[in-house]
Write a protein that holds these residues in place. Structure first.
Motif, PDB file in Angstrom:
ATOM      1  N   ILE A   1       8.585 -46.850 -29.500  1.00  0.00           N
ATOM      2  CA  ILE A   1       9.224 -47.235 -28.240  1.00  0.00           C
ATOM      3  C   ILE A   1       9.910 -48.590 -28.370  1.00  0.00           C
ATOM      4  CG2 ILE A   1       8.756 -47.908 -25.833  1.00  0.00           C
ATOM      5  CD1 ILE A   1       8.872 -44.846 -26.358  1.00  0.00           C
ATOM      6  N   ILE A   2       9.264 -49.553 -29.000  1.00  0.00           N
ATOM      7  CA  ILE A   2       9.857 -50.880 -29.166  1.00  0.00           C
ATOM      8  C   ILE A   2      11.102 -50.797 -30.058  1.00  0.00           C
ATOM      9  CG2 ILE A   2       9.485 -53.164 -30.197  1.00  0.00           C
ATOM     10  CD1 ILE A   2       6.559 -52.937 -29.116  1.00  0.00           C
ATOM     11  N   ALA A   3      11.025 -50.072 -31.163  1.00  0.00           N
ATOM     12  CA  ALA A   3      12.173 -49.945 -32.065  1.00  0.00           C
ATOM     13  C   ALA A   3      13.319 -49.187 -31.395  1.00  0.00           C
ATOM     14  CB  ALA A   3      11.749 -49.250 -33.359  1.00  0.00           C
ATOM     15  N   PHE A   4      12.980 -48.138 -30.653  1.00  0.00           N
ATOM     16  CA  PHE A   4      14.004 -47.384 -29.933  1.00  0.00           C
ATOM     17  C   PHE A   4      14.712 -48.283 -28.921  1.00  0.00           C
ATOM     18  CE2 PHE A   4      15.194 -45.091 -26.070  1.00  0.00           C
ATOM     19  CZ  PHE A   4      16.148 -44.217 -26.577  1.00  0.00           C
ATOM     20  N   ASN A   5      13.949 -49.078 -28.181  1.00  0.00           N
ATOM     21  CA  ASN A   5      14.553 -49.964 -27.184  1.00  0.00           C
ATOM     22  C   ASN A   5      15.475 -50.987 -27.827  1.00  0.00           C
ATOM     23  OD1 ASN A   5      13.643 -50.056 -24.063  1.00  0.00           O
ATOM     24  ND2 ASN A   5      12.204 -48.884 -25.302  1.00  0.00           N
ATOM     25  N   THR A   6      15.111 -51.504 -28.971  1.00  0.00           N
ATOM     26  CA  THR A   6      15.981 -52.438 -29.684  1.00  0.00           C
ATOM     27  C   THR A   6      17.292 -51.759 -30.052  1.00  0.00           C
ATOM     28  OG1 THR A   6      14.095 -53.690 -30.528  1.00  0.00           O
ATOM     29  CG2 THR A   6      16.185 -53.912 -31.728  1.00  0.00           C
ATOM     30  N   ALA A   7      17.202 -50.554 -30.597  1.00  0.00           N
ATOM     31  CA  ALA A   7      18.405 -49.800 -30.963  1.00  0.00           C
ATOM     32  C   ALA A   7      19.242 -49.473 -29.722  1.00  0.00           C
ATOM     33  CB  ALA A   7      18.014 -48.512 -31.687  1.00  0.00           C
ATOM     34  N   PHE A   8      18.588 -49.059 -28.656  1.00  0.00           N
ATOM     35  CA  PHE A   8      19.267 -48.700 -27.411  1.00  0.00           C
ATOM     36  C   PHE A   8      19.986 -49.918 -26.825  1.00  0.00           C
ATOM     37  CE2 PHE A   8      19.668 -47.625 -22.966  1.00  0.00           C
ATOM     38  CZ  PHE A   8      19.943 -46.271 -22.981  1.00  0.00           C
ATOM     39  N   ASP A   9      19.306 -51.058 -26.776  1.00  0.00           N
ATOM     40  CA  ASP A   9      19.896 -52.276 -26.217  1.00  0.00           C
ATOM     41  C   ASP A   9      21.116 -52.742 -27.006  1.00  0.00           C
ATOM     42  OD1 ASP A   9      17.881 -52.238 -24.325  1.00  0.00           O
ATOM     43  OD2 ASP A   9      16.707 -53.827 -25.281  1.00  0.00           O
ATOM     44  N   ASN A  10      21.185 -52.359 -28.272  1.00  0.00           N
ATOM     45  CA  ASN A  10      22.305 -52.730 -29.130  1.00  0.00           C
ATOM     46  C   ASN A  10      23.309 -51.591 -29.318  1.00  0.00           C
ATOM     47  OD1 ASN A  10      21.646 -55.520 -29.962  1.00  0.00           O
ATOM     48  ND2 ASN A  10      19.786 -54.529 -30.688  1.00  0.00           N
ATOM     49  N   SER A  11      23.133 -50.495 -28.564  1.00  0.00           N
ATOM     50  CA  SER A  11      24.007 -49.311 -28.676  1.00  0.00           C
ATOM     51  C   SER A  11      24.137 -48.854 -30.128  1.00  0.00           C
ATOM     52  CB  SER A  11      25.390 -49.596 -28.086  1.00  0.00           C
ATOM     53  OG  SER A  11      25.301 -49.919 -26.729  1.00  0.00           O
ATOM     54  N   ASN A  12      23.035 -48.930 -30.871  1.00  0.00           N
ATOM     55  CA  ASN A  12      23.024 -48.583 -32.286  1.00  0.00           C
ATOM     56  C   ASN A  12      22.682 -47.099 -32.438  1.00  0.00           C
ATOM     57  OD1 ASN A  12      22.317 -48.142 -34.973  1.00  0.00           O
ATOM     58  ND2 ASN A  12      21.586 -50.237 -35.244  1.00  0.00           N
ATOM     59  N   SER A  13      23.715 -46.272 -32.439  1.00  0.00           N
ATOM     60  CA  SER A  13      23.520 -44.818 -32.493  1.00  0.00           C
ATOM     61  C   SER A  13      22.758 -44.373 -33.730  1.00  0.00           C
ATOM     62  CB  SER A  13      24.867 -44.095 -32.436  1.00  0.00           C
ATOM     63  OG  SER A  13      25.489 -44.326 -31.213  1.00  0.00           O
ATOM     64  N   TYR A  14      23.005 -45.023 -34.853  1.00  0.00           N
ATOM     65  CA  TYR A  14      22.325 -44.649 -36.095  1.00  0.00           C
ATOM     66  C   TYR A  14      20.816 -44.783 -35.938  1.00  0.00           C
ATOM     67  CZ  TYR A  14      20.812 -44.743 -40.948  1.00  0.00           C
ATOM     68  OH  TYR A  14      20.156 -44.480 -42.123  1.00  0.00           O
ATOM     69  N   ASP A  15      20.368 -45.909 -35.386  1.00  0.00           N
ATOM     70  CA  ASP A  15      18.929 -46.111 -35.210  1.00  0.00           C
ATOM     71  C   ASP A  15      18.378 -45.305 -34.032  1.00  0.00           C
ATOM     72  OD1 ASP A  15      18.599 -47.682 -37.441  1.00  0.00           O
ATOM     73  OD2 ASP A  15      18.752 -49.574 -36.343  1.00  0.00           O
ATOM     74  N   ILE A  16      19.155 -45.139 -32.966  1.00  0.00           N
ATOM     75  CA  ILE A  16      18.714 -44.298 -31.847  1.00  0.00           C
ATOM     76  C   ILE A  16      18.372 -42.906 -32.364  1.00  0.00           C
ATOM     77  CG2 ILE A  16      19.497 -43.103 -29.756  1.00  0.00           C
ATOM     78  CD1 ILE A  16      21.101 -45.705 -29.099  1.00  0.00           C
ATOM     79  N   ALA A  17      19.230 -42.368 -33.209  1.00  0.00           N
ATOM     80  CA  ALA A  17      19.045 -41.010 -33.740  1.00  0.00           C
ATOM     81  C   ALA A  17      17.735 -40.852 -34.498  1.00  0.00           C
ATOM     82  CB  ALA A  17      20.224 -40.640 -34.640  1.00  0.00           C
ATOM     83  N   LYS A  18      17.233 -41.933 -35.096  1.00  0.00           N
ATOM     84  CA  LYS A  18      15.986 -41.876 -35.861  1.00  0.00           C
ATOM     85  C   LYS A  18      14.763 -41.605 -34.981  1.00  0.00           C
ATOM     86  CE  LYS A  18      17.314 -45.432 -39.218  1.00  0.00           C
ATOM     87  NZ  LYS A  18      16.935 -46.775 -39.702  1.00  0.00           N
ATOM     88  N   PHE A  19      14.872 -41.958 -33.697  1.00  0.00           N
ATOM     89  CA  PHE A  19      13.694 -41.937 -32.828  1.00  0.00           C
ATOM     90  C   PHE A  19      13.692 -40.824 -31.785  1.00  0.00           C
ATOM     91  CE2 PHE A  19      14.225 -46.364 -34.229  1.00  0.00           C
ATOM     92  CZ  PHE A  19      13.033 -46.500 -34.924  1.00  0.00           C
ATOM     93  N   ILE A  20      14.767 -40.037 -31.704  1.00  0.00           N
ATOM     94  CA  ILE A  20      14.803 -38.990 -30.674  1.00  0.00           C
ATOM     95  C   ILE A  20      14.840 -37.599 -31.308  1.00  0.00           C
ATOM     96  CG2 ILE A  20      15.822 -40.499 -28.930  1.00  0.00           C
ATOM     97  CD1 ILE A  20      18.524 -39.182 -29.421  1.00  0.00           C
ATOM     98  N   ALA A  21      14.202 -36.664 -30.608  1.00  0.00           N
ATOM     99  CA  ALA A  21      14.162 -35.274 -31.061  1.00  0.00           C
ATOM    100  C   ALA A  21      15.519 -34.612 -30.833  1.00  0.00           C
ATOM    101  CB  ALA A  21      13.075 -34.516 -30.294  1.00  0.00           C
ATOM    102  N   ASP A  22      15.783 -33.543 -31.558  1.00  0.00           N
ATOM    103  CA  ASP A  22      17.039 -32.807 -31.381  1.00  0.00           C
ATOM    104  C   ASP A  22      17.201 -32.315 -29.943  1.00  0.00           C
ATOM    105  OD1 ASP A  22      17.741 -33.188 -34.034  1.00  0.00           O
ATOM    106  OD2 ASP A  22      16.975 -31.242 -34.691  1.00  0.00           O
ATOM    107  N   HIS A  23      16.098 -31.967 -29.292  1.00  0.00           N
ATOM    108  CA  HIS A  23      16.136 -31.438 -27.923  1.00  0.00           C
ATOM    109  C   HIS A  23      15.882 -32.533 -26.870  1.00  0.00           C
ATOM    110  CE1 HIS A  23      11.950 -31.274 -29.236  1.00  0.00           C
ATOM    111  NE2 HIS A  23      11.613 -31.393 -27.969  1.00  0.00           N
ATOM    112  N   PHE A  24      16.095 -33.789 -27.260  1.00  0.00           N
ATOM    113  CA  PHE A  24      15.915 -34.941 -26.375  1.00  0.00           C
ATOM    114  C   PHE A  24      16.693 -34.758 -25.070  1.00  0.00           C
ATOM    115  CE2 PHE A  24      17.520 -39.118 -24.969  1.00  0.00           C
ATOM    116  CZ  PHE A  24      16.354 -39.845 -24.852  1.00  0.00           C
ATOM    117  N   GLU A  25      16.071 -35.203 -23.967  1.00  0.00           N
ATOM    118  CA  GLU A  25      16.732 -35.216 -22.660  1.00  0.00           C
ATOM    119  C   GLU A  25      16.675 -36.625 -22.094  1.00  0.00           C
ATOM    120  OE1 GLU A  25      15.125 -32.428 -19.893  1.00  0.00           O
ATOM    121  OE2 GLU A  25      15.501 -30.716 -21.205  1.00  0.00           O
ATOM    122  N   TRP A  26      17.832 -37.099 -21.583  1.00  0.00           N
ATOM    123  CA  TRP A  26      17.904 -38.405 -20.933  1.00  0.00           C
ATOM    124  C   TRP A  26      18.281 -38.164 -19.475  1.00  0.00           C
ATOM    125  CZ3 TRP A  26      22.137 -42.581 -22.221  1.00  0.00           C
ATOM    126  CH2 TRP A  26      21.876 -43.735 -21.489  1.00  0.00           C
TER     127      TRP A  26
END
Length: 117
Positions: A8-33
């Motif tokens: 969760i902490i790493a995902f939030n860091t990636a999310f806050d920086n709009s870092n799609s590469y790192d966001i992709a590492k932490f979410i499932a293929d069937h992720f829902e936002w």
């Protein structure tokens, strides 16, 4: 393997920086936002496309006043100042609630409230 708290902490860091590469590492293929009151973005590819389509949306400042992890559920709450695609600045309170499975985030529910001026 990372703990759910570390994810969760790493995902939030990636999310806050709009870092799609790192966001992709932490979410499932069937992720829902779920952006409550606005829309639901389903699927990893659609979430990554959202960031590609909104390059001007940026987090200016953010706090993480509460991080709570309980098993495969988590939440992060605080204050955020960000810009939209037109450059308008928003000051908001937020709370994101997460569901995780097998080391990946499967669902994110975003609650936001604009600060009164």
């Amino acid at each position: 393997m990372k703990s759910n708290r570390e994810i969760i902490i790493a995902f939030n860091t990636a999310f806050d920086n709009s870092n799609s590469y790192d966001i992709a590492k932490f979410i499932a293929d069937h992720f829902e936002w779920h952006l409550l009151g606005d829309s639901v973005i389903k699927g990893k590819e659609n979430v990554l496309q959202f960031f590609a389509d909104h390059p001007d949306m940026r987090v200016i400042t953010v706090t993480k006043d509460h991080i709570i992890v309980d098993g495969d559920s988590a939440s992060v709450a605080g204050e955020v100042q960000c810009t939209d695609k037109t450059g308008q600045i928003y000051d908001m309170y937020y709370c994101d609630v997460y569901e995780l499975a097998n080391g990946l985030i499967t669902k994110m529910i975003s609650y936001t409230v604009n600060k009164k001026k």
